[in-house]
Design a protein around this motif. Sequence first.
Motif, PDB file in Angstrom:
ATOM      1  N   SER A 189      44.947  38.591  39.265  1.00 32.91           N
ATOM      2  CA  SER A 189      45.182  40.032  39.325  1.00 32.91           C
ATOM      3  C   SER A 189      43.841  40.736  39.227  1.00 32.91           C
ATOM      4  O   SER A 189      43.221  40.741  38.170  1.00 32.91           O
ATOM      5  CB  SER A 189      46.107  40.471  38.166  1.00 32.91           C
ATOM      6  OG  SER A 189      46.303  41.874  38.173  1.00 32.91           O
ATOM      7  N   ASP A 190      43.385  41.329  40.326  1.00 32.23           N
ATOM      8  CA  ASP A 190      42.077  41.974  40.352  1.00 32.23           C
ATOM      9  C   ASP A 190      42.112  43.059  41.422  1.00 32.23           C
ATOM     10  O   ASP A 190      42.147  42.753  42.616  1.00 32.23           O
ATOM     11  CB  ASP A 190      40.984  40.947  40.684  1.00 32.23           C
ATOM     12  CG  ASP A 190      39.685  41.230  39.953  1.00 32.23           C
ATOM     13  OD1 ASP A 190      39.354  42.419  39.784  1.00 32.23           O
ATOM     14  OD2 ASP A 190      39.004  40.265  39.558  1.00 32.23           O
ATOM     15  N   SER A 191      42.096  44.323  41.012  1.00 31.97           N
ATOM     16  CA  SER A 191      42.255  45.405  41.979  1.00 31.97           C
ATOM     17  C   SER A 191      41.090  45.503  42.945  1.00 31.97           C
ATOM     18  O   SER A 191      41.238  46.025  44.045  1.00 31.97           O
ATOM     19  CB  SER A 191      42.463  46.738  41.261  1.00 31.97           C
ATOM     20  OG  SER A 191      41.294  47.132  40.568  1.00 31.97           O
ATOM     21  N   PHE A 192      39.913  45.026  42.566  1.00 29.87           N
ATOM     22  CA  PHE A 192      38.806  44.927  43.515  1.00 29.87           C
ATOM     23  C   PHE A 192      38.022  43.645  43.270  1.00 29.87           C
ATOM     24  O   PHE A 192      38.270  42.640  43.894  1.00 29.87           O
ATOM     25  CB  PHE A 192      37.896  46.157  43.451  1.00 29.87           C
ATOM     26  CG  PHE A 192      36.800  46.119  44.491  1.00 29.87           C
ATOM     27  CD1 PHE A 192      37.118  46.091  45.840  1.00 29.87           C
ATOM     28  CD2 PHE A 192      35.461  46.104  44.120  1.00 29.87           C
ATOM     29  CE1 PHE A 192      36.120  46.027  46.821  1.00 29.87           C
ATOM     30  CE2 PHE A 192      34.449  46.053  45.089  1.00 29.87           C
ATOM     31  CZ  PHE A 192      34.783  46.020  46.438  1.00 29.87           C
ATOM     32  N   GLY A 193      37.065  43.656  42.343  1.00 28.44           N
ATOM     33  CA  GLY A 193      36.197  42.507  42.118  1.00 28.44           C
ATOM     34  C   GLY A 193      34.813  42.816  42.649  1.00 28.44           C
ATOM     35  O   GLY A 193      34.410  42.313  43.699  1.00 28.44           O
ATOM     36  N   MET A 194      34.081  43.687  41.932  1.00 24.65           N
ATOM     37  CA  MET A 194      32.795  44.179  42.405  1.00 24.65           C
ATOM     38  C   MET A 194      31.773  43.068  42.628  1.00 24.65           C
ATOM     39  O   MET A 194      30.865  43.186  43.444  1.00 24.65           O
ATOM     40  CB  MET A 194      32.249  45.207  41.416  1.00 24.65           C
ATOM     41  CG  MET A 194      31.215  46.142  41.991  1.00 24.65           C
ATOM     42  SD  MET A 194      30.730  47.393  40.779  1.00 24.65           S
ATOM     43  CE  MET A 194      32.302  48.201  40.470  1.00 24.65           C
ATOM     44  N   VAL A 195      31.914  41.960  41.904  1.00 27.32           N
ATOM     45  CA  VAL A 195      30.953  40.871  42.059  1.00 27.32           C
ATOM     46  C   VAL A 195      30.974  40.286  43.468  1.00 27.32           C
ATOM     47  O   VAL A 195      29.986  39.679  43.904  1.00 27.32           O
ATOM     48  CB  VAL A 195      31.193  39.754  41.013  1.00 27.32           C
ATOM     49  CG1 VAL A 195      30.891  40.248  39.615  1.00 27.32           C
ATOM     50  CG2 VAL A 195      32.608  39.199  41.116  1.00 27.32           C
ATOM     51  N   VAL A 196      32.067  40.464  44.178  1.00 27.71           N
ATOM     52  CA  VAL A 196      32.124  39.967  45.556  1.00 27.71           C
ATOM     53  C   VAL A 196      31.135  40.734  46.429  1.00 27.71           C
ATOM     54  O   VAL A 196      30.351  40.142  47.174  1.00 27.71           O
ATOM     55  CB  VAL A 196      33.561  40.082  46.110  1.00 27.71           C
ATOM     56  CG1 VAL A 196      33.598  39.715  47.589  1.00 27.71           C
ATOM     57  CG2 VAL A 196      34.501  39.173  45.317  1.00 27.71           C
TER      58      VAL A 196
END
Length: 432
Positions: free
Chosen positions: A340-347
């Motif tokens: 569950s991750d609405s975005f994931g900025m590390v990507v």
Amino acid sequence: MSTSAVRNEQRYALPVEFGKVDAPPKNPQSAESRSGSGLTRSVLVTHPGLQHSHQLALALHEKNMLQGFWSGILVAEGDELLPWWLPEHFRKRVRRVGIPSALRVHPIRFQLLLQASMRLNAGQGGDRIHRLFHWFDAWAAKRVMASRPKVVIAYENAAYHTFAAAKAVGARCILDAAAFHHKTVAEQLNPPDTPYTPEVNRRKDAEIAMADLILTCSPLAADSYQANGVEPARLQPLLLGADPKLVTPITSTRRDGPARFMFAGPLSFRKSVDLILAAFARLNAEGFQYELHFVGGVVDQELLGAVQDAPGAVYHPSVPQSQLFDLMATADCLLLPSRSDSFGMVVAEAMACGTPALVSSQTGAKAIVEAFPESGWIVEPDGEALYNALRKLISDPALMQRARVPALLASKEFTWERYRARAGRVLQEYLQ
């Protein structure tokens, strides 16, 4: 990149702004702009922490639409002096943002209390943070009544009283939701309830009901709101960004040694760290050689122990951002198979370093890979799917090397500058 793809996508001397006095700053709007139909300095952004709120506030300032940015976390302009008494570990974390100090309020009590809450391990730590956010919400609401903006942008779990005050002064309400809808999160993770959970969810539902527009971090997050009854017309996904410096040149040949994988983020069930460990345990038993780096804080102490005991794994506690980018740039692949991750900025950060990413179908940043299919891989957040994908990549490291240039190209569409351009345009068009 097409529009449709993107959518799927002062000096400090103990001043008022730093929390000495509770009064809001003077409204910088002129009588003309307040009485007219324009949006000049008419939008207020409030956030008890930070997340990406400073980038949204800067986007509005660049459009001359920002009336104020009230944040529990201090930011500063590039040449702005910080308070002499600010501890060094706070100084290192201050974000430099081109928003004039006259437009900002940073009540220091909230930052100090937030830091204290995060250091306390006993009891319901989450509940303490929720209550702190709700206190900030009440603090901001009183000042909304005095400053009378035309538009208020507040953040999930800190907008309940603020939106009620905004409605009372005739302002429009925009909710920036950093997570999936809380009912979707409950389905995905089944988190244990606390005595305060019903109140948190009640406020979230009221915030959603009062919002004229809801910004989400990805199309996937917008889908979670629509699935729980929110009209599509009130939903606007805005994919986030990143701006790391490229520290390693992209070459046609990869470095020597085994494939190097990296996970960046808190060690948690939500981020599927257990699935990563299980998949690599199988690969190790089969004789595959690899390096596995984990970078970030700890949510689950058992996972930390498992990481430290895992063959081929190295754990790095939270590191400065520049060091994080160095680690990213030397990895062959970033792993973020979140449940569950609405975005994931590390990507976006990894891709800006030329490092492709393997993400899950429940990670909002999959929209980057969907828009640029050669920049990474998407798997279901289950052990078998992750194992199969990793086995393929370890068996043929050239697959990850070939994805480096597409990853870098993808990152160009997902910088903070591009985010601000998208956000500024979307809000300007919506409000006019």
